[in-house]
Design a protein around this motif. Sequence first.
Motif, PDB file in Angstrom:
ATOM      1  N   ILE A  71      22.081  68.996   0.472  1.00  0.00           N
ATOM      2  CA  ILE A  71      21.468  69.624  -0.684  1.00  0.00           C
ATOM      3  C   ILE A  71      21.384  71.118  -0.435  1.00  0.00           C
ATOM      4  N   ASN A  72      21.915  71.889  -1.357  1.00  0.00           N
ATOM      5  CA  ASN A  72      21.837  73.338  -1.256  1.00  0.00           C
ATOM      6  C   ASN A  72      20.400  73.740  -1.555  1.00  0.00           C
ATOM      7  N   PRO A  73      19.770  74.524  -0.671  1.00  0.00           N
ATOM      8  CA  PRO A  73      18.367  74.888  -0.893  1.00  0.00           C
ATOM      9  C   PRO A  73      18.151  75.856  -2.057  1.00  0.00           C
ATOM     10  N   LEU A  79      23.555  79.867  -2.199  1.00  0.00           N
ATOM     11  CA  LEU A  79      24.313  79.713  -3.446  1.00  0.00           C
ATOM     12  C   LEU A  79      25.585  80.552  -3.438  1.00  0.00           C
ATOM     13  N   MET A  80      25.496  81.754  -2.907  1.00  0.00           N
ATOM     14  CA  MET A  80      26.676  82.621  -2.867  1.00  0.00           C
ATOM     15  C   MET A  80      27.715  82.093  -1.875  1.00  0.00           C
ATOM     16  N   ALA A  81      27.281  81.397  -0.826  1.00  0.00           N
ATOM     17  CA  ALA A  81      28.201  80.903   0.197  1.00  0.00           C
ATOM     18  C   ALA A  81      28.808  79.543  -0.154  1.00  0.00           C
ATOM     19  N   ASP A  82      28.210  78.809  -1.064  1.00  0.00           N
ATOM     20  CA  ASP A  82      28.665  77.460  -1.390  1.00  0.00           C
ATOM     21  C   ASP A  82      29.811  77.511  -2.401  1.00  0.00           C
ATOM     22  N   PRO A  83      31.004  77.004  -2.038  1.00  0.00           N
ATOM     23  CA  PRO A  83      32.140  77.039  -2.959  1.00  0.00           C
ATOM     24  C   PRO A  83      31.883  76.284  -4.263  1.00  0.00           C
ATOM     25  N   ALA A  84      30.986  75.306  -4.239  1.00  0.00           N
ATOM     26  CA  ALA A  84      30.684  74.551  -5.454  1.00  0.00           C
ATOM     27  C   ALA A  84      30.037  75.422  -6.524  1.00  0.00           C
ATOM     28  N   PHE A  85      29.426  76.528  -6.113  1.00  0.00           N
ATOM     29  CA  PHE A  85      28.745  77.408  -7.061  1.00  0.00           C
ATOM     30  C   PHE A  85      29.470  78.737  -7.250  1.00  0.00           C
ATOM     31  N   ALA A  86      30.703  78.822  -6.772  1.00  0.00           N
ATOM     32  CA  ALA A  86      31.466  80.070  -6.860  1.00  0.00           C
ATOM     33  C   ALA A  86      31.537  80.563  -8.303  1.00  0.00           C
ATOM     34  N   GLY A  87      31.116  81.788  -8.516  1.00  0.00           N
ATOM     35  CA  GLY A  87      31.196  82.417  -9.828  1.00  0.00           C
ATOM     36  C   GLY A  87      30.096  82.040 -10.804  1.00  0.00           C
ATOM     37  N   LEU A  88      29.178  81.166 -10.432  1.00  0.00           N
ATOM     38  CA  LEU A  88      28.123  80.756 -11.352  1.00  0.00           C
ATOM     39  C   LEU A  88      26.932  81.699 -11.367  1.00  0.00           C
TER      40      LEU A  88
END
Length: 96
Positions: A71-73, A79-88
């Motif tokens: 789980i991303n904290p 958030l900036m490092a997680d590819p799942a949230f890239a650009g969001l």
Amino acid sequence: MLDHLDDLASDFSVFHRIPDVTVLDGPTFLRLAWRMPAYQGVMQARAAAYQEADTSAGATPRMAPGRHEEINPGTRTSLMADPAFAGLFSYGSSRG
């Protein structure tokens, strides 16, 4: 998640006493929304229905007992490092 904004808004008002989810910043909204299926609300019912549909279709349950998903904290850095949230998320320029 976008398909369930009205349901999330309803559960947020009941369980977190937040009458207007649009006042939340993105990371806070996502952290709280992720946890909504833990409460006995609309999102728990929807999550159970999705799980039941997956299981009856022969798929492996998303949250099988003993299985833990990371789980991303929801911090700026994570958030900036997680590819799942890239650009969001945009936090503006890092220049002072």
